[in-house]
Motif scaffolding. Structure first.
Motif, PDB file in Angstrom:
ATOM      1  N   ARG A   1       0.835  -1.219  -0.056  1.00 29.06           N
ATOM      2  CA  ARG A   1      -0.116  -0.048   0.056  1.00 29.06           C
ATOM      3  C   ARG A   1       0.844   1.281   0.210  1.00 29.06           C
ATOM      4  NH1 ARG A   1      -3.404  -2.202   4.821  1.00 29.06           N
ATOM      5  NH2 ARG A   1      -4.518  -3.902   3.713  1.00 29.06           N
TER       6      ARG A   1
ATOM      7  N   GLY B   1       2.521   0.792  11.796  1.00 25.24           N
ATOM      8  CA  GLY B   1       2.381   0.502  13.322  1.00 25.24           C
ATOM      9  C   GLY B   1       2.250  -1.036  13.515  1.00 25.24           C
TER      10      GLY B   1
ATOM     11  N   ASP C   1       9.150  -4.779  12.720  1.00 29.02           N
ATOM     12  CA  ASP C   1      10.419  -5.618  12.465  1.00 29.02           C
ATOM     13  C   ASP C   1      11.458  -4.867  11.645  1.00 29.02           C
ATOM     14  OD1 ASP C   1      10.852  -8.124  12.752  1.00 29.02           O
ATOM     15  OD2 ASP C   1      10.125  -8.845  10.873  1.00 29.02           O
TER      16      ASP C   1
ATOM     17  N   ARG D   1      -0.372  -1.813  16.486  1.00 25.70           N
ATOM     18  CA  ARG D   1      -0.999  -3.001  16.114  1.00 25.70           C
ATOM     19  C   ARG D   1      -0.145  -4.227  16.119  1.00 25.70           C
ATOM     20  NH1 ARG D   1      -5.308  -4.063  12.882  1.00 25.70           N
ATOM     21  NH2 ARG D   1      -5.683  -1.860  12.562  1.00 25.70           N
TER      22      ARG D   1
ATOM     23  N   LEU E   1       7.269  -7.534  19.347  1.00 26.59           N
ATOM     24  CA  LEU E   1       8.171  -6.847  18.369  1.00 26.59           C
ATOM     25  C   LEU E   1       7.813  -5.361  18.848  1.00 26.59           C
ATOM     26  CD1 LEU E   1       6.753  -8.236  14.896  1.00 26.59           C
ATOM     27  CD2 LEU E   1       9.130  -8.438  15.846  1.00 26.59           C
TER      28      LEU E   1
ATOM     29  N   GLY F   1       0.968  -1.931   5.283  1.00 29.28           N
ATOM     30  CA  GLY F   1       0.151  -3.278   4.785  1.00 29.28           C
ATOM     31  C   GLY F   1       0.346  -3.409   3.179  1.00 29.28           C
TER      32      GLY F   1
HETATM   33  P1  NAP Z   1      -0.666  -4.579   8.912  1.00 31.62           P
HETATM   34  O1  NAP Z   1      -0.648  -5.763  10.109  1.00 31.62           O
HETATM   35  O2  NAP Z   1      -1.860  -4.371   8.269  1.00 31.62           O
HETATM   36  O3  NAP Z   1      -0.269  -3.113   9.636  1.00 31.62           O
HETATM   37  C1  NAP Z   1      -0.540  -1.948   8.889  1.00 31.62           C
HETATM   38  C2  NAP Z   1      -0.125  -0.859   9.708  1.00 31.62           C
HETATM   39  O4  NAP Z   1      -0.273   0.246   8.886  1.00 31.62           O
HETATM   40  C3  NAP Z   1      -1.223  -0.697  10.834  1.00 31.62           C
HETATM   41  O5  NAP Z   1      -0.595  -0.206  11.937  1.00 31.62           O
HETATM   42  C4  NAP Z   1      -1.978   0.581  10.308  1.00 31.62           C
HETATM   43  O6  NAP Z   1      -2.461   1.471  11.205  1.00 31.62           O
HETATM   44  C5  NAP Z   1      -1.043   1.253   9.472  1.00 31.62           C
HETATM   45  N1  NAP Z   1      -1.676   1.998   8.299  1.00 31.62           N
HETATM   46  C6  NAP Z   1      -2.531   1.560   7.307  1.00 31.62           C
HETATM   47  N2  NAP Z   1      -2.899   2.425   6.430  1.00 31.62           N
HETATM   48  C7  NAP Z   1      -2.175   3.286   6.698  1.00 31.62           C
HETATM   49  C8  NAP Z   1      -1.981   4.783   6.292  1.00 31.62           C
HETATM   50  N3  NAP Z   1      -2.886   5.114   5.013  1.00 31.62           N
HETATM   51  N4  NAP Z   1      -1.218   5.687   6.624  1.00 31.62           N
HETATM   52  C9  NAP Z   1      -0.734   5.493   7.865  1.00 31.62           C
HETATM   53  N5  NAP Z   1      -0.805   4.101   8.402  1.00 31.62           N
HETATM   54  C10 NAP Z   1      -1.457   3.190   8.023  1.00 31.62           C
HETATM   55  O7  NAP Z   1       0.504  -4.773   7.933  1.00 31.62           O
HETATM   56  P2  NAP Z   1       2.000  -5.389   8.122  1.00 31.62           P
HETATM   57  O8  NAP Z   1       2.564  -4.846   9.235  1.00 31.62           O
HETATM   58  O9  NAP Z   1       2.532  -5.068   6.847  1.00 31.62           O
HETATM   59  O10 NAP Z   1       1.760  -6.914   8.236  1.00 31.62           O
HETATM   60  C11 NAP Z   1       1.008  -7.733   7.228  1.00 31.62           C
HETATM   61  C12 NAP Z   1       1.210  -9.331   7.748  1.00 31.62           C
HETATM   62  O11 NAP Z   1       2.488  -9.602   7.729  1.00 31.62           O
HETATM   63  C13 NAP Z   1       0.582  -9.449   9.163  1.00 31.62           C
HETATM   64  O12 NAP Z   1      -0.149 -10.713   9.150  1.00 31.62           O
HETATM   65  C14 NAP Z   1       1.868  -9.687   9.813  1.00 31.62           C
HETATM   66  O13 NAP Z   1       1.608 -10.213  11.021  1.00 31.62           O
HETATM   67  C15 NAP Z   1       2.756 -10.316   8.812  1.00 31.62           C
HETATM   68  N6  NAP Z   1       4.037  -9.810   9.263  1.00 31.62           N
HETATM   69  C16 NAP Z   1       4.649 -10.548  10.370  1.00 31.62           C
HETATM   70  C17 NAP Z   1       6.107 -10.305  10.590  1.00 31.62           C
HETATM   71  C18 NAP Z   1       6.526 -11.144  11.718  1.00 31.62           C
HETATM   72  O14 NAP Z   1       6.194 -11.737  12.276  1.00 31.62           O
HETATM   73  N7  NAP Z   1       7.969 -10.765  12.047  1.00 31.62           N
HETATM   74  C19 NAP Z   1       6.712  -9.269   9.916  1.00 31.62           C
HETATM   75  C20 NAP Z   1       6.068  -8.613   8.962  1.00 31.62           C
HETATM   76  C21 NAP Z   1       4.805  -9.154   8.609  1.00 31.62           C
HETATM   77  P3  NAP Z   1      -3.514   1.157  12.294  1.00 31.62           P
HETATM   78  O15 NAP Z   1      -2.916   0.101  13.316  1.00 31.62           O
HETATM   79  O16 NAP Z   1      -4.063   2.626  12.698  1.00 31.62           O
HETATM   80  O17 NAP Z   1      -4.680   0.547  11.434  1.00 31.62           O
END
Ligand code: NAP
Length: 320
Positions: A115, A151, A157, A179, A184, A243
């Motif tokens: 995104r 977040g 990470d 989140r 982490l 995300g």
């Molecule tokens: P995510 O969990 O969907 O988190 C996205 C974050 O970006 C949220 O904190 C969200 O804020 C914020 N956000 C979304 N749109 C935004 C905007 N327009 N402006 C500002 N902030 C915005 O995505 P992710 O961190 O990429 O993780 C994706 C998946 O991969 C998850 O299932 C995760 O567990 C996994 N993953 C795991 C690891 C690990 O275990 N080490 C590492 C990387 C990814 P809000 O909180 O306010 O909604």
């Protein structure tokens, strides 16, 4: 209608690796992608973390080699739009803008699209300080202040990863709490090289000439969402982790996790027999080229086994 043992949708690293392994196993193999080969990898300016390539290579050259190797073993690559993947008994029908194709097995390698923030400066400085992959681009900004946006797990990470390259990482998150998983988040909050700014949004990414005289990221303009106060912070790079959206529109019938990624088993098999998912489109803890390539090899191997199984079943029925 053309008929293949293995049809792979998506020609990034995961898809091309699957193609190579399937073709080398003597399976008729077709890769379909709307945009030519490479996927996200094609845009990498210096790929320096793929094992076996100690000298950085461009994503473009890497892709060209990957594709050449797959073709060398007999895989075909088609540029077309896949409009639907339909189940047809034990088999599949791939509807493309050039007509339908039959397949015994399908490997989905359509990736995920990160995104974007949609703020001024993000597109203008893409590849010149604005990045969506810390592992890929972080080392180029070693020693410089860096901003991470998001977040979730990825932001926490990757901020931790970047904090080993510089003593100033500013992590900007729009809400008042993470989140991300507690482990982490706690690691981030305890890290002296990371300053967390909660309730803060990026207003604009600012650029200027860097030490090579090239226009690149030089600062960010931030807004405190409670007070409305605007501040400016110097930064050599901005890493956006808000995300990503897995590209699963073609397979609404498979099981997905809460974030929308395709759930697979260790053989990359989805909930639909004969349909495999590889690379960034599937649930995986680490989205990297080397992982995607490994996924492709595993799926091709499993698909090949399934074809043997289907063939044995047909022969057994015919001789009964
Ligand atoms: P995510 O969990 O969907 O988190 C996205 C974050 O970006 C949220 O904190 C969200 O804020 C914020 N956000 C979304 N749109 C935004 C905007 N327009 N402006 C500002 N902030 C915005 O995505 P992710 O961190 O990429 O993780 C994706 C998946 O991969 C998850 O299932 C995760 O567990 C996994 N993953 C795991 C690891 C690990 O275990 N080490 C590492 C990387 C990814 P809000 O909180 O306010 O909604």
């Amino acid at each position: 209608m053309n008929n293949y043992d293995v049809v792979i949708v998506g020609a990034g690293a995961a898809g091309l690796s699957a193609a190579q392994y399937a073709a080398r196993a003597n399976r008729s193999t077709l890769v379909i992608d709307r945009a030519g080969s490479g996927g996200q990898c094609a845009n990498i300016s210096e790929l320096e973390n793929y094992p076996g390539f100690p000298d950085a290579i461009t994503g473009e050259e890497f892709t060209e080699r990957f594709e050449r190797q797959a073709r060398q073993f007999g895989a075909e690559i088609l540029t077309a739009d896949v409009e639907a993947i339909e189940r047809d008994g034990d088999r599949f029908r791939i509807v493309t803008d050039g007509g339908p194709i039959a397949a015994a097995t399908v490997i989905l390698a359509t990736g995920a699209r990160h995104r974007e923030l949609g703020v001024p400066g993000e597109a203008a400085y893409g590849g010149r300080g604005v990045s969506y992959c810390a592992t890929c681009d972080g080392p180029m900004f070693s020693g410089q202040p860096m901003v991470v946006v998001g977040g979730g797990d990825a932001a926490c990470d990757e901020a931790t990863f970047l904090s080993k390259l510089t003593d100033r990482v500013i992590l900007v998150h729009r809400r008042d709490r993470f989140r991300a998983q507690a482990s982490l988040a706690e690691r981030v909050l305890a890290n002296p090289n990371i300053e967390v700014r909660f309730n803060t949004e990026v207003e604009e990414i600012l650029g200027g000439p860097n030490h090579f005289g090239i226009e690149a990221v030089r600062a960010v303009r931030l807004r405190d969402t409670r007070s409305g106060e605007i501040t400016e912070e110097s930064a050599g790079a901005v890493f956006v982790f808000i995300g990503s959206d897995p590209q699963t529109d073609l397979v609404p019938f498979v099981e997905r996790d809460a974030a929308g990624y395709v759930v697979t088993d260790g053989e990359m098999a989805s909930s639909v027999p004969g349909l495999y998912a590889v690379g960034d489109v599937r649930t995986t803890p680490f989205r990297q080229l080397v992982v995607a390539a490994a996924d492709g090899a595993i799926a091709a191997h499993a698909a090949s086994h399934r074809i043997d199984m289907l063939t044995d079943a047909i022969v057994a029925t015919a001789t009964r």
